[in-house]
Design an enzyme around this catalytic site. Structure first.
Site, mmCIF file in Angstrom:
data_model
loop_
_atom_site.group_PDB
_atom_site.id
_atom_site.type_symbol
_atom_site.label_atom_id
_atom_site.label_comp_id
_atom_site.label_asym_id
_atom_site.label_seq_id
_atom_site.Cartn_x
_atom_site.Cartn_y
_atom_site.Cartn_z
ATOM 1 C CG ASP A 88 48.382 18.099 -44.248
ATOM 2 O OD1 ASP A 88 49.162 19.629 -43.206
ATOM 3 O OD2 ASP A 88 48.718 17.567 -44.316
ATOM 4 C CG ASP A 91 52.170 19.129 -40.997
ATOM 5 O OD1 ASP A 91 50.942 19.229 -41.167
ATOM 6 O OD2 ASP A 91 52.390 18.438 -41.938
ATOM 7 C CE1 TYR A 239 49.700 16.245 -49.245
ATOM 8 C CE2 TYR A 239 50.660 18.049 -47.692
ATOM 9 C CZ TYR A 239 49.318 16.636 -47.611
ATOM 10 O OH TYR A 239 49.255 16.316 -46.327
ATOM 11 C CD GLU A 475 49.974 12.654 -41.115
ATOM 12 O OE1 GLU A 475 50.479 14.340 -40.422
ATOM 13 O OE2 GLU A 475 51.246 11.735 -41.063
#
Length: 498
Positions: A88, A91, A239, A475
């Protein structure tokens, strides 16, 4: 992702079919006007980004060469094949919830503006299929959806390349005993939206997608609950389903209505809309909250297809537009829409896409939006969206593009493991879990340029420190790029770059 000759041929057929069917005249609003931005270049890079996020066995035509195969045994912990899909963000976990939303938004981008993408349309379809092939695997067993591969806390305690992963690749699932209407609903929406992308050029694949979407939606609706209730210690705070699951049920029904034209879904929306939050006043759109997206999508059925029973969705869509008029919403001093400190750029890209899409619907219906006593035309709505995209690309107080590789100045130290660690080619030896932190904490630029990556962006004062450890600002994520693809295609065509 199948890399067979037949799959490649079908993708090419999709590409050429869409070229033939495209209506280039639909986005001529800016033709012959000057822009300092190369939207075509940004479009190319925004799609290329997805290749750097791939998990699984990479194909021979992989363009992001600093990435190699990874996660080749994913799913084996549960004796299922879950190889493939996308990481995603920065990571090495595969989170099904944001991956499905990314897929829906990539598909919507292509459905609205794919006919304008020309040479990039094939790449956009490949990016979608890399996700849908995985989502089909994740939903292959009736009554079960595999929603995550990898343990986020253990993954985050390491700083290592996807190719070196040695943290547990645990598999999380939902079923009737541990429901997840949010992630299941978003998965159904993704499959339904993608089925429309492939309908004309790969009808057999399209039928597989829409059939699976219907089954997944039925499961999501029958066994209701938020997936973060049963899986809280694994999915929160990463999430977590903060907005509940009602928005995903409405969103999925809207996409299935669009994909199938079956009265079943229209009746579902009319009957359940209010209880699923259709009338809520929230004006935020992202991986967690889909209410605004559903309103915009359903307003098309009224504006363009003249489905009178959905007329009230135009009023709700109008309210969203009014909330974004400068002066009526929160903007930074430099003019950036500012919704949240963590990865704010996702709301910029998603809102900009919705603005351009709704302007398209309004134009088709010869309608406008009224905000108080002010008339807001489609032209004005497009102007608001374009200013947000231009800010992202460099028209901001920092004079910095927030897309890596675009422009002369852009983030050099993004919070991304694969980008910040030496590639396998330059450093074949394994970099152990904690050994990678020395790279995280260095002030050196990332050795691998993650072209097209859009980062979280500046703070509320337009400041961006470009510090790798600051994941909120530095990020990138797939769901930041996905809606931007559609906006860039529209703008590139509008300025005669495509």
């Amino acid at each position: 992702m199948a890399s067979s000759v037949s799959s490649s041929v079908l993708i090419l057929l999709c590409f050429f079919t869409s070229l033939i069917l495209s209506n280039a005249s639909s986005a001529s609003h800016y033709k012959h006007r000057f822009t300092s931005h190369n939207y075509k270049d940004a479009l190319t890079k925004s799609i290329l980004f997805f290749e750097g996020q791939r998990s699984g066995k990479l194909p021979s035509n992989q363009r992001v060469t600093w990435r190699k195969d990874s996660g080749l045994s994913d799913g084996s912990a549960m004796n299922v094949d879950l190889v493939g899909g996308y990481y995603d963000a920065g990571d090495n976990v595969k989170f099904g919830f944001p991956m499905a939303f990314t897929t829906t938004m990539l598909s919507w981008s292509v459905l609205e503006f794919g006919g304008l993408m020309k040479g990039e349309l094939q790449n956009a379809r490949v990016a979608i299929r890399w996700a849908t092939d995985y989502l089909l695997k994740a939903t292959a067993h009736p009554g079960t959806i595999y929603v995550q591969v990898g343990e986020a806390n253990k993954d985050h305690s390491c700083w290592e390349r996807p190719e070196d992963m040695d943290t547990p690749r645990s598999v999380l699932k939902i079923d009737k005993n541990n429901p997840g209407s949010d992630v299941a609903g978003e998965t159904a929406a993704a499959l339904a939206a993608a089925s429309l992308v492939f309908r004309k050029c790969d009808p057999s694949y399209s039928k597989i997608l829409v059939k699976r979407a219907a089954l997944v939606f039925a499961f999501a609706d029958k066994y209701r609950g938020a997936y973060s209730n049963g899986l809280k210690k694994y999915v929160c705070p990463f999430y977590c389903s903060y907005s509940g699951y009602q928005d995903e049920l409405l969103w999925a029904a809207a996409w299935l209505q669009k994909a199938t034209k079956k009265p079943t879904y229209l009746n579902y929306i009319q009957t359940n809309g209010a209880s699923l939050g259709a009338d809520d006043s929230d004006n935020i759109f992202g991986w967690d909250n889909k209410h605004v997206g559903a309103r915009i999508l359903l307003s098309k059925a009224f504006l363009v297809q003249k489905v009178q029973s959905l007329s009230y969705f135009k009023g709700h869509a109008d309210n969203f537009i009014c909330s974004l008029i400068p002066g009526s919403s929160q903007y930074t001093p430099g003019g950036l829409l500012y919704k949240m400190s963590d990865s704010n750029m996702q709301y910029v890209t998603s809102s900009s896409f919705l603005l351009l899409t709704y302007a398209k619907y309004l134009t088709s219906a010869h309608k406008v939006v009224t905000c108080g006593g002010t008339t807001v035309t489609p032209k004005k709505i497009r102007s608001i969206a374009r200013k947000q995209v231009d800010y992202l690309l460099g028209d901001n107080p920092m004079k910095m593009s927030y897309m890596v590789g675009y422009g002369s100045r852009y983030p050099q130290r993004i919070h991304h493991r694969g980008s910040s660690l030496p590639s396998i080619s330059s450093h074949p030896a394994k970099i152990q879990c904690t050994a990678g932190f020395s790279f995280l904490n260095t002030k050196s630029s990332n050795p691998n340029l993650h072209v097209g990556a859009v980062v979280g962006g500046p703070d509320q004062h337009d400041r961006f420190p470009d510090v790798r450890t600051d994941y909120e600002q530095s990020e990138p994520s797939t769901y930041m790029n996905a809606p931007l693809v559609g906006s860039l295609a529209y703008l590139a065509h509008s300025f005669g770059q495509l």
